[in-house]
Design a protein around this motif. Structure first.
Motif, PDB file in Angstrom:
ATOM      1  N   ARG A   1       0.823  -1.214   0.000  1.00 15.08           N
ATOM      2  CA  ARG A   1       0.000   0.000   0.000  1.00 15.08           C
ATOM      3  C   ARG A   1       0.853   1.259   0.000  1.00 15.08           C
ATOM      4  O   ARG A   1       0.627   2.186  -0.800  1.00 15.08           O
TER       5      ARG A   1
ATOM      6  N   THR B   1       1.403   3.712  -3.347  1.00 16.75           N
ATOM      7  CA  THR B   1       0.848   5.064  -3.239  1.00 16.75           C
ATOM      8  C   THR B   1       1.934   6.092  -3.511  1.00 16.75           C
ATOM      9  O   THR B   1       1.725   7.070  -4.241  1.00 16.75           O
TER      10      THR B   1
ATOM     11  N   SER C   1      -4.668   3.346  -5.231  1.00 20.05           N
ATOM     12  CA  SER C   1      -3.806   2.427  -4.485  1.00 20.05           C
ATOM     13  C   SER C   1      -4.031   2.561  -2.984  1.00 20.05           C
ATOM     14  O   SER C   1      -4.131   1.563  -2.261  1.00 20.05           O
ATOM     15  N   PHE C   2      -4.103   3.790  -2.518  1.00 19.53           N
ATOM     16  CA  PHE C   2      -4.282   4.025  -1.082  1.00 19.53           C
ATOM     17  C   PHE C   2      -5.617   3.460  -0.597  1.00 19.53           C
ATOM     18  O   PHE C   2      -5.713   2.913   0.507  1.00 19.53           O
TER      19      PHE C   2
ATOM     20  N   ALA D   1      -2.664   7.094  -7.473  1.00 20.18           N
ATOM     21  CA  ALA D   1      -2.194   7.059  -6.082  1.00 20.18           C
ATOM     22  C   ALA D   1      -3.367   6.935  -5.118  1.00 20.18           C
ATOM     23  O   ALA D   1      -3.317   6.171  -4.139  1.00 20.18           O
TER      24      ALA D   1
END
Length: 479
Positions: A331, A335, A458-459, A455
């Motif tokens: 993670r 990110t 992904s987070f 990003a």
């Protein structure tokens, strides 16, 4: 069937063969970009047709990848790999000898058809050869680095061949990869296939292929206006067909894309990030090569070398990225990587006609290289982690398809954005070079926001243990 895998020594040599295949497939998405001005002049290709030399490959590749993955699973991964190699070589030879723009575009489309067999078969065989443990992480890191550097290597190789040989060698060079792949594949690769239900999903294949084709063509038509009837019509048809495809995948007993493959939150996030990466690696980087040649006046060779900085940074920092992945988990790394890449693109968006490569381009490429290094090392592994052996090929196909669909749509959308920006600047009285530089900068600015969205994705979606050791794919029975 036995589950005996080849010796460790043989496995690593097999990885070399599969890695060369991945390199060929990835670099073919970009190698002709450097050669486009020369090919356009030689074959009399109109500006409106130019993008299709790149897009035709990506469209057929993306549209047929899921079917290619299923063929690899059901018919045999080694067998599919070998047939794909032969077909890809034949299509490359046709393109290298093309005598018209239409012939070149058709050959590029045929390359995409056979690449759709090659890519998922190769990636699935990596999962078979390296089912778990540290070796698996290393193998997928290698594949990820190849995926990340292959596009830039395509620009470089395209520049060398265009300047010192002929643009046609950007296609004919594939024959050397094909020969090596056929010899190495015959000697080193093992056969494997899925057990159980092996029926093909014809309706799913047709609907997803038509959907992707309609969407990408609709985005391409946006160059003439987002409100045009054909633009709206194709985009609407593509969205409806995609809805039908998803609905059917949940109903049929033998889906082309089992929804269980994408329902996993982490894997779904990885696929989305693959698409975002494709937007930049295929879409945005194409316009950087145009900036090198059309604004900065670089030769094809110099333009190819212009991308080397990013590639060098990716390769140099890959070992560090692997350690960061192991320490902080997927993670955090996935990110930070897109955020760094977005920062590099924001730097590139400030390019001007008066600026130099060293002051306005290089800093952005270095920052992008740092970001991509964090993305490419874990992404392939994450996309296939925990996949059922029966679905290894189709999951591999989806990992590849996500990137190329993102790239295909990006080329179309960025072409529309570029055309609109250029027309507006010229209408306002700007000179040709400042207008071109401004249009290229607008493309990079848009790509930066897309990567920022990556990003956020992904987070929100990607989770995983801080050890970085992701759930293994069970070994697929080999025979």
């Amino acid at each position: 069937m036995s589950s005996v895998l080849p010796s460790p020594h043989t496995r690593w040599w097999a990885l070399v063969v599969l890695g060369l295949t991945q390199l060929m497939v990835v670099l073919d998405g970009t190698i002709v970009a450097i050669a486009l001005p020369a090919a356009q002049a030689d074959l009399g290709i109109a500006d409106g047709q130019r993008q299709w030399v790149v897009t035709a490959y990506a469209v057929t590749f993306s549209a047929l990848l899921l079917l290619g993955g299923r063929i690899a699973d059901y018919w045999g991964r080694k067998r599919t790999f070998m047939v794909g190699m032969v077909g890809f070589g034949a299509a490359s030879a046709w393109g290298g000898l093309a005598q018209s723009g239409a012939e070149l575009i058709a050959a590029r489309g045929l390359q995409g058809v056979f690449a759709a067999l090659l890519a998922p078969a190769a990636l699935a065989m990596v999962a078979v050869l390296f089912p778990s443990g540290r070796d698996r992480n290393v193998a997928f890191a290698v594949f990820g680095i190849i995926a990340g550097t292959g596009a830039a290597f395509g620009f470089l190789l395209g520049g060398v061949l265009t300047q010192y040989a002929d643009w046609r060698w950007c296609l004919l060079v594939n024959l050397f990869f094909v020969i090596a792949g056929l010899i190495g594949g015959k000697i080193l690769l093992i056969e494997s296939k899925a057990e159980g239900d092996t029926r093909y999903d014809i309706l799913g294949t047709v609907t997803v292929a038509l959907s992707l084709g309609a969407l990408i063509y609709g985005f391409a038509r946006a160059e003439h206006g987002w409100g045009e009837p054909d633009t709206i019509g194709f985009l609407t048809a593509g969205a409806i067909l995609m809805g039908i495809f998803v609905w059917w995948q949940g109903r049929t007993s033998h889906p082309l894309l089992p929804l269980r493959v994408i329902r996993d939150r982490v894997r779904g996030g990885a696929f989305l990030l693959q698409a975002v990466v494709g937007v930049v690696m295929v879409g945005a980087m194409l316009y950087l090569t145009f900036h090198f040649q059309l604004v900065l006046g670089m030769s094809p060779l110099a333009a190819g070398f212009g991308n080397v900085a990013m590639t060098g940074v990716i390769m140099a920092t890959a070992p560090v990225s692997t350690r960061l992945f192991t320490t902080f988990g997927p993670r955090a790394v996935l990110t930070a990587g897109p955020l760094l890449t977005a920062a590099g693109l924001f730097l590139l968006s400030g390019i001007t006609a008066e600026g130099s490569y060293w002051s306005e381009v290089l800093p952005g490429l270095v920052v992008m290289g740092l970001g991509f290094s964090l993305i490419f090392v874990p992404l392939q592994n994450l996309a296939l982690a925990g996949v059922d052996p029966h679905d290894a090929g189709v999951a591999s196909a989806l990992a590849n398809a996500s990137m190329h669909v993102g790239g295909s749509i990006a080329v179309a959308v960025f072409t529309a954005l570029y055309t609109s920006s250029l027309t507006e600047s010229l209408t306002q009285g700007a000179g040709k070079l400042p207008a071109l530089a401004g249009a290229h900068g607008d493309v990079f600015f848009a790509a930066a926001w897309v990567m920022t969205l990556g990003a956020v994705t992904s987070f929100a979606l990607i989770r995983g243990p801080k050890t970085g050791m992701l759930p293994p794919v069970d070994a697929v029975a080999a025979h």
